[in-house]
Enzyme design. Sequence first.
Site, PDB file in Angstrom:
ATOM      1  N   LYS A  22      60.497  20.356  22.251  1.00 55.00           N
ATOM      2  CA  LYS A  22      61.521  21.287  22.686  1.00 55.00           C
ATOM      3  C   LYS A  22      62.250  20.617  23.841  1.00 55.00           C
ATOM      4  CE  LYS A  22      61.210  25.348  25.482  1.00 55.00           C
ATOM      5  NZ  LYS A  22      61.674  24.699  26.932  1.00 55.00           N
ATOM      6  N   ASN A  23      61.728  20.265  24.786  1.00 54.55           N
ATOM      7  CA  ASN A  23      62.456  19.891  25.987  1.00 54.55           C
ATOM      8  C   ASN A  23      63.334  18.538  25.795  1.00 54.55           C
ATOM      9  OD1 ASN A  23      61.804  22.176  27.281  1.00 54.55           O
ATOM     10  ND2 ASN A  23      60.289  21.372  28.446  1.00 54.55           N
ATOM     11  N   ARG A  92      67.711  28.165  29.107  1.00 56.99           N
ATOM     12  CA  ARG A  92      67.803  27.492  30.271  1.00 56.99           C
ATOM     13  C   ARG A  92      68.678  26.240  29.963  1.00 56.99           C
ATOM     14  NH1 ARG A  92      67.957  28.713  35.165  1.00 56.99           N
ATOM     15  NH2 ARG A  92      68.082  27.058  36.637  1.00 56.99           N
ATOM     16  N   CYS A 116      62.945  31.001  31.086  1.00 56.45           N
ATOM     17  CA  CYS A 116      61.773  32.283  31.244  1.00 56.45           C
ATOM     18  C   CYS A 116      61.934  32.359  33.139  1.00 56.45           C
ATOM     19  CB  CYS A 116      60.593  31.304  31.321  1.00 56.45           C
ATOM     20  SG  CYS A 116      60.082  30.866  29.661  1.00 56.45           S
ATOM     21  N   ARG A 121      64.554  28.754  39.920  1.00 55.95           N
ATOM     22  CA  ARG A 121      65.434  27.800  39.238  1.00 55.95           C
ATOM     23  C   ARG A 121      66.741  27.644  39.657  1.00 55.95           C
ATOM     24  NH1 ARG A 121      63.081  28.425  33.024  1.00 55.95           N
ATOM     25  NH2 ARG A 121      63.221  26.188  33.319  1.00 55.95           N
ATOM     26  N   PRO A 122      66.809  27.144  40.853  1.00 54.81           N
ATOM     27  CA  PRO A 122      68.160  26.618  41.426  1.00 54.81           C
ATOM     28  C   PRO A 122      68.784  25.352  40.679  1.00 54.81           C
ATOM     29  CG  PRO A 122      66.649  25.810  42.835  1.00 54.81           C
ATOM     30  CD  PRO A 122      65.956  26.704  41.818  1.00 54.81           C
ATOM     31  N   ILE A 328      54.993  23.019  40.848  1.00 52.30           N
ATOM     32  CA  ILE A 328      56.333  22.902  40.284  1.00 52.30           C
ATOM     33  C   ILE A 328      57.152  24.368  40.469  1.00 52.30           C
ATOM     34  CG2 ILE A 328      58.038  21.928  38.664  1.00 52.30           C
ATOM     35  CD1 ILE A 328      56.213  19.823  39.593  1.00 52.30           C
ATOM     36  N   ARG A 398      60.522  31.123  21.389  1.00 51.18           N
ATOM     37  CA  ARG A 398      61.317  30.147  21.807  1.00 51.18           C
ATOM     38  C   ARG A 398      61.099  28.623  21.687  1.00 51.18           C
ATOM     39  NH1 ARG A 398      62.498  31.190  27.631  1.00 51.18           N
ATOM     40  NH2 ARG A 398      63.143  28.931  27.023  1.00 51.18           N
TER      41      ARG A 398
END
Length: 419
Positions: A22-23, A92, A116, A121-122, A328, A398
Amino acid sequence: MKQMIIEGQNILTGKIDIGGAKNSAVALIPASILAKGKSIITNVPNISDRDALIDILKILNCEVTLNDDELIIDTTNLKNSLIAEKYSSRLRASYYFMGALLGKEKHVEIYIPGGCNIGSRPIDIHLDGFKALGARVTIEENKYILDADELIGTDINLRFASVGATINLMFASVYAKGTTVIHNAAKEAEIINIADFLINMGANITGAGTDTITIKGIENRELKGATIKVLPDRIEAGTYIILGALIGDNLTINNIDPTTIKALTDKLTQMGSKFTIKDNSLTISKSPNLKAIDIQTAVYPGFPTDIGQPMSVLLTQSHGTSVFEETIWENRMGHVPSLNKMGANITVNNMTATIKGPTPLKGCEVIATDLRGGASLVIAGLIAEGKTIITDVEHILRGYENIDKKLQQVGAKITIKEI
Ligand code: EPU
């Protein structure tokens, strides 16, 4: 709305084929707009994030054809357009259109990305990098406008080895004037896969997979459509491997790259789990008396944050007290109340979970709060006594392709229904 219903405690045996990562896929799809013409991406996972990105490509006037796991993207008639919030907020990875459109068109207008809820999440590291390359960044309410007269290669030091920023800055710099060097770059296997795609298009990139990536801008040439195969999903693989350690009987996980899951297999070995790796597959069975263990997530090649939530279920079945520290994302314990409702003994203090095991789990109704948290509930449901009903299953879909079918094939009683 979708709901998943699981009847637990069926032994899992047989083979599960792992799909494309996915990523990686979610960056390869936007990367296609950097080239003119037809690109072909193979081994694309059948996940809803894929569909959300295809919808954005269509807004940009690309022609998209999907044949099973092969995605053909023709960018010949690319037209730069605003990416509205209803599209960008679906995932994202919509932010990869920032780097890709900035690199190709020197202009992009896009609303804030979604994804998510696992932390704040900056995207400051992305934006600082774009600015270093010469882009102007304007933020109007929820919309980002990035513009550049010219992008000029430079040295960029990432304050954190961000996966997304590393990829976005590769995209933004392929056409820049001169050389860009990304220092403290993310080293994930996905980064190599994405750099390979750009190289196949004609980009000049070296060092992907190390902490220093050098991109020599190709300025006056145009990248050409290319072909790439998405690498195997190490997180999907890890999720099913953990399941095998809990309730497998010679469960074989196929199409894996063992080097990318070493952090997980090392921990399993320490816990006393028995498995064998042969070429691109791993076979695992439930091991009795797994030992408790301490785990801290870290950037690649450390223990992946995305496997942390599935792993926490294994720790509920291990003997003793495990301490699991997430480093993280500040909000990756959303699954814990559901696991505790099922009978786990987990206490959370900030980003650290203390897990006492083994505790038998009992099926009940639980909510998937995020993708990997949802996956952890699937694992918990499969080992629990009785029926588990998971709501908000969309989070899981997702990132896990055909999760119900893959698990049914190896003996799980699991169904997804529309409610
Ligand atoms: N960060 C910043 N500023 C930035 C970017 C990141 O402070 O500009 C911080 C984040 O808040 C976080 C850390 O840096 O604390 C790591 O962020 P990173 O940018 O590396 O993550 P990402 O690119 O947003 C990708 C994956 C995540 C995965 C992380 C880490 C995608 C679409 N997402 O996110 O995957 O957890 O890398 O490996 O590739 C998942 O698959 O479940 C998932 C969340």
